[in-house]
Design a protein around this motif. Structure first.
Motif, short mmCIF file in Angstrom:
data_model
loop_
_atom_site.label_atom_id
_atom_site.label_comp_id
_atom_site.label_asym_id
_atom_site.label_seq_id
_atom_site.Cartn_x
_atom_site.Cartn_y
_atom_site.Cartn_z
N GLY A 21 3.47 10.35 -7.54
CA GLY A 21 4.63 10.72 -8.32
C GLY A 21 6.07 10.38 -7.98
O GLY A 21 6.94 11.13 -8.54
N PHE A 22 6.20 9.67 -6.64
CA PHE A 22 7.43 9.42 -6.04
C PHE A 22 7.60 7.77 -6.59
O PHE A 22 7.06 7.01 -6.21
CB PHE A 22 7.46 9.57 -4.68
CG PHE A 22 7.29 11.01 -4.27
CD1 PHE A 22 8.35 11.81 -4.06
CD2 PHE A 22 5.98 11.37 -3.78
CE1 PHE A 22 8.11 13.26 -3.65
CE2 PHE A 22 5.78 12.62 -3.61
CZ PHE A 22 6.65 13.62 -3.53
N ASP A 23 8.59 7.50 -7.46
CA ASP A 23 8.73 6.26 -8.02
C ASP A 23 9.37 5.44 -7.17
O ASP A 23 10.56 5.24 -7.02
CB ASP A 23 9.45 6.49 -9.29
CG ASP A 23 9.58 5.21 -10.21
OD1 ASP A 23 8.96 4.33 -9.92
OD2 ASP A 23 10.53 5.11 -11.10
N ALA A 24 8.35 4.35 -6.62
CA ALA A 24 8.89 3.53 -5.72
C ALA A 24 8.96 2.01 -6.46
O ALA A 24 9.33 0.84 -5.70
CB ALA A 24 7.89 2.98 -4.83
N GLY A 25 8.87 2.05 -7.70
CA GLY A 25 9.02 0.98 -8.54
C GLY A 25 7.83 -0.15 -8.65
O GLY A 25 6.82 0.49 -8.18
N ALA A 26 8.28 -1.32 -8.55
CA ALA A 26 7.33 -2.43 -8.62
C ALA A 26 6.64 -2.41 -7.32
O ALA A 26 7.19 -2.48 -6.28
CB ALA A 26 7.78 -3.64 -9.26
N VAL A 27 5.15 -2.61 -7.32
CA VAL A 27 4.46 -2.84 -6.03
C VAL A 27 4.66 -4.42 -5.53
O VAL A 27 3.99 -5.32 -6.12
CB VAL A 27 2.95 -2.65 -6.08
CG1 VAL A 27 2.30 -2.81 -4.78
CG2 VAL A 27 2.87 -0.87 -6.65
N ALA A 35 0.71 -1.27 0.20
CA ALA A 35 -0.04 0.17 0.00
C ALA A 35 0.78 1.33 -0.01
O ALA A 35 0.65 2.31 -0.76
CB ALA A 35 -0.88 0.00 1.25
N LEU A 36 1.85 1.30 0.78
CA LEU A 36 2.73 2.33 0.67
C LEU A 36 3.50 2.56 -0.61
O LEU A 36 3.42 3.78 -1.25
CB LEU A 36 3.90 2.03 1.80
CG LEU A 36 5.01 2.95 2.19
CD1 LEU A 36 5.71 2.92 3.34
CD2 LEU A 36 6.31 2.76 1.23
N GLN A 37 3.94 1.44 -1.27
CA GLN A 37 4.53 1.63 -2.58
C GLN A 37 3.44 2.23 -3.47
O GLN A 37 3.64 3.46 -4.33
CB GLN A 37 4.93 0.39 -3.15
CG GLN A 37 5.98 -0.18 -2.46
CD GLN A 37 6.45 -1.51 -2.59
OE1 GLN A 37 5.69 -2.44 -2.84
NE2 GLN A 37 7.78 -1.90 -2.52
N GLU A 38 2.18 1.78 -3.51
CA GLU A 38 1.23 2.34 -4.37
C GLU A 38 0.91 3.55 -4.10
O GLU A 38 0.69 4.54 -5.21
CB GLU A 38 -0.01 1.51 -4.18
CG GLU A 38 -0.11 0.09 -4.71
CD GLU A 38 -1.48 -0.96 -4.39
OE1 GLU A 38 -2.15 -0.24 -3.53
OE2 GLU A 38 -1.52 -1.90 -4.88
N ILE A 55 -1.88 5.77 5.34
CA ILE A 55 -1.90 4.18 5.45
C ILE A 55 -2.01 3.93 6.87
O ILE A 55 -1.20 4.48 7.67
CB ILE A 55 -0.75 3.73 4.73
CG1 ILE A 55 -0.84 4.02 3.17
CG2 ILE A 55 -0.44 2.22 5.02
CD1 ILE A 55 0.59 3.69 2.54
N ASN A 56 -2.64 2.82 7.54
CA ASN A 56 -2.48 2.24 8.84
C ASN A 56 -1.74 1.05 8.61
O ASN A 56 -1.39 0.44 7.61
CB ASN A 56 -3.78 2.34 9.34
CG ASN A 56 -4.82 1.37 8.89
OD1 ASN A 56 -4.17 0.38 8.17
ND2 ASN A 56 -6.08 1.46 8.84
N GLN A 57 -1.45 0.33 9.67
CA GLN A 57 -0.62 -0.82 9.95
C GLN A 57 -1.33 -2.11 9.05
O GLN A 57 -0.67 -2.98 8.81
CB GLN A 57 -0.39 -1.21 11.32
CG GLN A 57 0.72 -0.26 12.04
CD GLN A 57 2.06 -0.72 11.21
OE1 GLN A 57 2.26 -1.11 10.37
NE2 GLN A 57 3.18 -0.49 12.42
N SER A 58 -2.59 -2.00 8.86
CA SER A 58 -3.36 -3.10 8.19
C SER A 58 -3.15 -2.89 6.73
O SER A 58 -3.55 -3.96 5.91
CB SER A 58 -4.73 -3.00 8.41
OG SER A 58 -5.34 -1.80 7.97
N GLY A 59 -2.59 -1.96 6.20
CA GLY A 59 -2.27 -1.72 4.81
C GLY A 59 -3.23 -1.09 3.95
O GLY A 59 -3.19 -1.00 2.64
N ARG A 60 -4.59 -0.46 4.87
CA ARG A 60 -5.41 0.31 4.10
C ARG A 60 -5.24 1.91 4.33
O ARG A 60 -4.47 2.27 5.20
CB ARG A 60 -6.98 -0.03 4.64
CG ARG A 60 -7.14 -1.74 4.18
CD ARG A 60 -8.40 -1.92 4.93
NE ARG A 60 -8.37 -2.11 6.28
CZ ARG A 60 -8.22 -3.02 6.93
NH1 ARG A 60 -7.72 -4.04 6.64
NH2 ARG A 60 -8.36 -2.75 8.33
#
Length: 398
Positions: free
Chosen positions: A350-356, A341-344, A393-398
């Protein structure tokens, strides 16, 4: 998850989402392709048929591959489990017990014994557990999986080669869930290319011959670029007001000294031109390290920063070094779903984190630092609570 019966395992994996439909349906076809490639490489058909017959993918292997501690544990949890008093005490005893063997290895290969003992401790708890999972099934599962299929296809072919060349017997092919073997957990290609018959008995025995196992480990490290006479790295202190944009940069120790970094006990860094890269693996509140070429060599053994730090720190503790002066903070581990979720979120902004992929690598750390700087946060590349909240984002990934 309820265990699958053998004849139902493909369907179970598919329903669980652990093995994609295309891979599950094509597992038999995948094994057939591997058999054909093995024969084209000179492996006897009888060997291929003996080892590849009646295979089914392993649910457990896929689960473990997706939940490796290098991706899901915090640095504090990882080091606590691996660089602890019991392992340090046992490692020191073994360093003394095998001093003559280890001194000879250092003379011939340039690898100090403390590093070999550290690898041994981390890989198999000094040989107490080398794994019992069937290697061919493990490698076949990973070879026909979507994530790192090509890599494990080569490992499976290497395992077939070891049996075909009578280096190993089929019943010896038992080890870790990822197909690693022996005291130092060599993958089959490493066994094939770097195992040494150090005791001269005509066998390359990485289970019951410590000379064979330890010399083979040293040979592998030297072949991967180990620099004799250099350490792995060191803990350092950062100056007040440090610019975290310098994290990951490689420059000389002299330059880092000029930038205000000091040794862990507050002393001056050596005046040297040795190239060093700065790691801040647990964020601004955790320890900082300058790492050298041999740290990168350790990562060619296992491409995890936490693992490489554990080897280096354990090796240092075996010869009397103190614990970290700034231990990593106690944090809640991030779930793979949270990292995805963070990567998405970074990519959307616009901050390129690469592949999710749920794994924090170089691209994700770089994107995190850029986002944190833009948001007025400490730009240490660490996904702390403030950063997650800023991303929604919370720790559950949502």
């Amino acid at each position: 998850m309820t265990a699958c019966k053998a004849r139902q395992i493909v369907a179970c994996l598919f329903l669980a989402g652990l093995f994609p439909a295309s891979a599950a349906a094509g597992f038999g076809e995948c094994i057939g392709e591997i058999r054909s490639e093995a024969i084209s490489r000179g492996i006897e058909a009888a060997t291929a048929d003996q080892l590849l017959a009646d295979l089914a993918p392993s649910e457990r292997v896929i689960e473990l591959d997706r939940r490796q501690p290098e991706f899901t544990a915090t640095l504090n949890d990882y080091l606590t489990a691996r660089v602890n008093d019991a392992r340090i005490d046992r490692g020191r005893a073994l360093l003394d017990e095998h001093a003559e063997l280890l001194q000879g290895i250092r003379r011939d290969y340039g690898v100090p014994g403390r590093y070999l003992i550290a690898f041994w401790g981390l890989e198999t708890n000094f040989g107490s557990y080398t794994g019992r999972m069937p290697t061919v099934q493990s490698l076949a599962t990973l070879a026909c999986d979507r994530r790192r299929g090509e890599f494990f296809r080569e490992q499976l072919l290497a395992a077939l080669h070891l049996v075909d060349e009578r280096i190993l017997e089929p019943e010896q092919l038992r080890g870790s869930w990822a197909g690693a073997l022996g005291n130092f957990q060599f993958l089959p290609s490493v066994y094939r290319d770097h195992a040494v018959d150090a005791d001269g008995d005509g066998r390359k025995d990485l289970w019951d011959s410590l000379p064979d196992a330890a010399v083979s480990a040293a040979a592998f490290l030297r072949a991967r670029g180990w620099e004799p006479g250099e350490r792995w790295g060191r803990e350092v202190q950062l100056p007040d007001g440090f610019d975290y944009a310098l994290a990951e940069r490689k420059q000389s120790l002299r330059a880092w000294r000029d930038a205000g970094l000091r040794t862990a006990d507050g002393g001056p860094l050596p005046v040297a031109d040795l190239a060093a890269r700065l790691l801040i693996p647990a964020g601004a509140d955790g320890p900082a390290f300058l790492v050298y070429n041999n740290f990168d060599v350790i990562m060619r053994w296992n491409p995890s920063r936490f693992y490489a730090l554990s080897v280096g720190l354990l090796a240092d503790r075996l010869i009397g070094a103190p614990p970290l002066s700034n231990p990593p903070p106690v944090e809640e581990p991030l779930r793979i779903e949270t990292v995805s979720a963070l990567q998405e979120a970074l990519n959307r902004r616009g901050f390129d984190a690469g592949a999710v992929d749920g794994r924090i690598g170089t691209n994700t750390r770089r994107a995190l630092r850029a986002f944190q700087a833009d948001a007025g946060l400490v730009d240490d590349g660490h996904p702390d609570t403030d950063t997650l909240e800023e991303l929604g984002i919370n720790q559950s990934g949502r």
